[in-house]
Design a protein around this motif. Structure first.
Motif: not given
Length: 489
Positions: A424-430
């Motif tokens: 899978g893909v993990l996207i960390d957004l700020y």
């Protein structure tokens, strides 16, 4: 003959130039030029630029030729994936201020119907009325729908009304994806659906829950179905035509409850498009849990256009122990241990930071070490900054952790971290003081992100390691000079 071949031959004709003449001017072998002009083998971009310098053409023609070059060089599929993902990430910074415009900025899903807005006005008014009914209802504020992702009016009406009345509604959105996009007439279909619905994650007044199942009955294949789309809550129901220009309102409570029961039954066999959380502490634990669930990381890229993040990893335990309460210390320590663990298992694919030159200069001047870290950590002293910049150069040379510099302002003023694992893909957004952690496991979409990474290097959107090191070395020299002046004083 490809579009690139047709266009470059047209430019050559305008210049009254032959392959032989172009070869003499550029110093490139005639055989290589022939292959390029006939799209049999595309050269490196630096050679393509050299060819462009020898041809007289307008800026508009140059842009068209360059786009056609990349489409041919990368392949239509990767080129399209790259365009879609970049558009999605670039649009995210608008969400807090311009929510309703964001969804419309995402490219239309190719191969799907564009709706006649005059004809769909009836459906739009019906959706508007239903959302108002849900807001004013004393019953559970949950709506179930399978309206296509390309119908942006759905999102517009929800956000506008929920914000106006300051009410929160749960929207369960059921989507159909294609099993094998490569064999479908639109190979980027699944990715485009994600990009259409992804901005909804930042809409404050909607608890958005997208689910998907695989099937052959995609939107453009449903022309022979009568009212294939629905929108329903406990009080009423809309049945909507495939062209989105006709709808039927149903108010029979017994029928509606039976329909919702069937929807919930089918939901058991569907997959969540993503898992997400918007609390930083919860996000840290989710990061650790998902790291275990999804296996080893394959690629990890961090885009920090305005702030440098590299030193955060070295400083975690020491700085937190000194400046934070015990309650905060443990989760951050665990996160650091988790990240160090997967890094040790990724020798073949180095962990990568992608920063702007301005971001590294900001770090050198201020000692701040990241958009999130800056809220917690004090500024690092100049001696420590010098050590970190030296280590960045050393890591680049040893191929440990690559630090690339952006060739352009790719991702606005926000930070985006994308980690691609085995599963899978993990996207960390700020974004604008809002934090989101999103995990996506749909395999074709994950592959699209992997292809996107490769295109960054290929398209020179990030500078080479040598070029990046030269920039960091210049910033390091300036910092050393500042330090020497301070010491002399």
């Amino acid at each position: 003959m490809s579009d690139f071949s047709k266009f470059i031959k047209k430019i050559l004709d305008k210049n009254d130039m032959t392959i032989y003449g172009l070869s003499k001017q550029t110093g490139i072998e005639r055989t290589s030029l022939n292959r390029m002009v006939n799209s049999k083998r595309m050269p490196d971009f630096c050679i393509f630029e050299k060819i462009c310098e020898c041809l007289r053409m307008s800026p508009a023609d140059r842009c068209i030729l360059e786009e056609l070059f990349w489409k041919e060089k990368l392949g239509i599929k990767v080129y399209s994936q790259r365009r879609i993902i970049k558009s999605m990430i670039n649009s995210l910074h608008k969400i807090p201020e311009y929510k309703l415009d964001v969804v419309n900025d995402i490219p239309e899903i190719s191969g799907q119907k564009s709706y006649d807005m005059l004809k769909v006005d009836k459906v739009k008014k019906s959706i508007n009325a239903m959302v108002k009914d849900v807001i004013h209802s004393d019953e559970e504020k949950v709506i179930y729908t399978n309206i296509p992702a390309s119908y942006s009016t759905l999102f517009d009406e929800f956000e506008l009304l929920c914000e106006t009345y300051d009410e929160k509604i749960e929207l369960n959105h059921y989507l159909i994806l294609t099993t094998n996009p490569d064999n479908y007439r639109n190979p980027t279909y699944n990715l485009e659906v994600l990009c259409r619905v992804f901005p909804m994650i930042f809409f404050r007044h909607i608890v958005y829950k997208p689910l998907y199942a695989y099937g052959d009955g995609l939107q453009e294949d449903r022309y022979n179905e009568v009212f294939p789309y629905y929108m329903v809550f406990s009080g009423e129901m809309l049945l909507i035509s495939d062209s989105m220009d006709e709808c039927i309102k149903v108010t029979d409570k017994e029928f509606i409850q039976s329909y919702i029961k069937q929807i919930k039954y089918k939901e058991k066999n569907m997959h969540h498009f993503w898992d997400s959380c918007d609390d930083e502490k919860e996000g840290l634990f989710m990061h650790i849990d998902k790291s275990k669930d999804m296996g080893l990381v394959r690629y990890s890229y961090e885009f920090y256009p305005c702030l440098i993040h590299h030193s955060k990893f070295e400083e975690f335990s020491d700085v937190i122990e000194k400046y934070h309460a015990e309650a905060i210390l443990e989760p951050w320590k665990q996160l650091e241990e988790s990240r160090q663990l997967y890094r040790k298992n990724t020798d073949d694919v180095p962990y990568t930071n992608i920063c702007s030159e301005e971001g590294i200069e900001y770090f050198a001047k201020t000692g701040k070490v990241g958009s999130q870290a800056a809220m917690y950590f004090p500024a690092l002293p100049k001696e420590r900054r010098i050590d970190i910049l030296r280590k960045m150069i050393s890591d680049n040379k040893n191929d440990k952790i690559r630090i690339h510099i952006n060739s352009e302002s790719l991702y606005n003023d926000n930070s985006v971290e994308i980690e691609t694992y085995e599963k899978g893909v993990l996207i960390d957004l700020y974004m604008e003081n809002e934090y989101k952690l999103v995990t996506i496991t749909e395999s074709s979409i994950c592959q699209s992100f992997i292809d996107f990474y490769g295109s960054l290097d290929e398209m020179k959107e990030v500078k080479s390691i040598d070029e990046s090191n030269a920039i960091i070395e210049n910033i390091l020299k300036s910092l050393k000079m500042m330090n020497m002046i301070k010491v002399k004083k």
